[in-house]
Design an enzyme around this catalytic site. Structure first.
Site, PDB file in Angstrom:
ATOM      1  N   GLY A   1      21.017  -1.507  68.043  1.00 11.45           N
ATOM      2  CA  GLY A   1      21.675  -1.405  66.597  1.00 11.45           C
ATOM      3  C   GLY A   1      22.349  -2.653  66.248  1.00 11.45           C
TER       4      GLY A   1
ATOM      5  N   TYR B   1      22.208  -6.818  75.607  1.00 13.19           N
ATOM      6  CA  TYR B   1      21.150  -6.554  74.861  1.00 13.19           C
ATOM      7  C   TYR B   1      20.025  -7.694  75.131  1.00 13.19           C
ATOM      8  CZ  TYR B   1      18.067  -6.080  70.698  1.00 13.19           C
ATOM      9  OH  TYR B   1      16.984  -5.777  69.741  1.00 13.19           O
TER      10      TYR B   1
ATOM     11  N   ARG C   1      21.958 -16.422  58.761  1.00 11.10           N
ATOM     12  CA  ARG C   1      21.020 -15.331  59.302  1.00 11.10           C
ATOM     13  C   ARG C   1      19.625 -15.488  58.399  1.00 11.10           C
ATOM     14  NH1 ARG C   1      24.510 -15.161  62.308  1.00 11.10           N
ATOM     15  NH2 ARG C   1      25.340 -13.531  63.899  1.00 11.10           N
TER      16      ARG C   1
END
Ligand code: NAD
Length: 336
Positions: free
Chosen positions: A85, A155, A228
């Site tokens: 996620g 992750y 980003r």
């Protein structure tokens, strides 16, 4: 993919009920591949995209037997299944994210033993070393920036470990593997609420809900100046197919080089919506690294191609799809 596979080769997509996997199955189907198998742990009614003529299977790929069932007769495997996620989810669910190592471990064993011709693993920009991402003016993360290893906790470690497992399955067992490092992907038919959504979908949802309720307040995680890059899902699917077909055996970036601040991302969504929000900044919320961008020298050199869909363009259909879901009163479907 046409260069690699025959139209009647069996192609397996894991995570096919998820966001990118659903788009990949849709593309392969449109390209005329006749034998597609789409596998996901979610019940069918929670798949983002599901096609009746595809061999759809609900399997938990953390289980070894399920992976052998998924790979049975397969010529090509795209392994996208993962418990994942946005930053809120991965910071709070490190063990769950690391358990995805079972998926890739068992899928690699099953692919090796089932005579799979080529296997693609979807890694992530979260493998990159933290120290290379402390400045908003990130010059772009080169493939070599993954080492010395200092990835995102949980992750990112799982992704880096699984990348290396692919490498060693090639060296030791001769299984052909490809590893692609996705940088943030967005688009329609993905998670937009409930805790697993990523920034573009979350920002679209906040703007749409504010606009519908005539309440223009909006919370942003962090100070909004973190940077980003975001890749539209069509570019992601194009690139994934190109990398699968290529002779690239090393991990490679697949991302956009259009770096924006989160505030600039919200500016674009406000322009699409035609509203101005009153932003508040939650400095205690999960923020992730300070600056991240893709560096595309390798993909340009090796494939003569890179993602090119501008954020301003890709966000329009994304926004419209999420708006349609919210207006229709539907719930967001979750991964994992
Ligand atoms: P997604 O959550 O929409 O899709 C992943 C799918 O995997 C889900 O549908 C989930 O149900 C399924 N899955 C989870 N555990 C499973 C299991 N045990 N057995 C079978 N299926 C299982 O996510 P996505 O955005 O489509 O991501 C696809 C892949 O790309 C993932 O491996 C992810 O880590 C990687 N990735 C995505 C992004 C992004 O921005 N979306 C960025 C980097 C990497």
């Amino acid at each position: 993919m046409d260069k690699l596979a025959n139209k009647d080769d069996l192609i397996v997509v894991t995570g096919g009920g998820g966001f990118i996997g659903g788009h990949l199955v849709a593309r392969l189907r449109n390209m005329g591949f006749q034998r597609l198998r789409s596998v996901d742990v979610k019940p069918f009614d929670q798949w983002f995209q599901k096609f009746p003529e595809v061999d759809n299977r609900q399997l938990d790929l953390q289980e070894k037997e399920a992976c052998y069932e998924a790979c049975n007769g397969a010529a090509y495997v795209f392994n996208l299944a993962a418990d994942m996620g946005g930053i809120g989810f991965i910071e709070m669910n490190k063990a769950a994210c690391m358990l995805s190592v079972l998926i890739n471990t068992h899928m690699l064993l099953a692919a090796r033993d089932s005579g799979v011709k080529r296997y693609l693993y979807t890694s992530s920009a979260c493998v990159y070393a933290h120290d290379k991402q402390t400045d908003v003016h990130n010059p772009g993360l080169k493939e070599s920036d993954a080492y010395p290893a200092q990835p995102e906790d949980g992750y990112g470690w799982e992704k880096l470990f699984s990348e290396r497992m692919c490498r060693h399955f090639t060296e030791d067992y001769g299984l052909q593997t490809r590893v692609v490092r996705f940088h943030n992907v967005y688009g329609p038919y993905g998670c937009w609420d409930g805790g697993r959504e990523k920034a573009p979908a979350a920002m679209c949802r906040k703007v749409i809900k504010g606009w519908l309720a005539n309440d223009h307040r909006m919370e942003i995680w962090g100070d909004g100046e973190q940077t980003r890059s975001f890749m539209y899902v069509d570019d992601c699917v194009d690139g994934t197919l190109r990398i699968m077909t290529s002779d690239l055996t090393e991990p490679i970036n697949l991302g956009s080089e259009q770096m924006v601040t989160i505030n600039e991302l919200v500016d674009i969504i406000e322009n699409i919506a035609g509203v101005k929000m009153q932003r508040s900044y939650n400095l205690n919320a999960p923020k992730g690294v300070r600056g991240r961008n893709s560096e595309n020298t390798m993909i340009r050199a090796k494939l003569g191609w890179e993602p090119s869909i501008r954020l301003e363009e890709g966000l329009k259909p994304t926004f419209e799809w999420i708006k349609g879901e919210i207006v229709a009163g539907r719930q967001s479907l979750h991964g994992g």
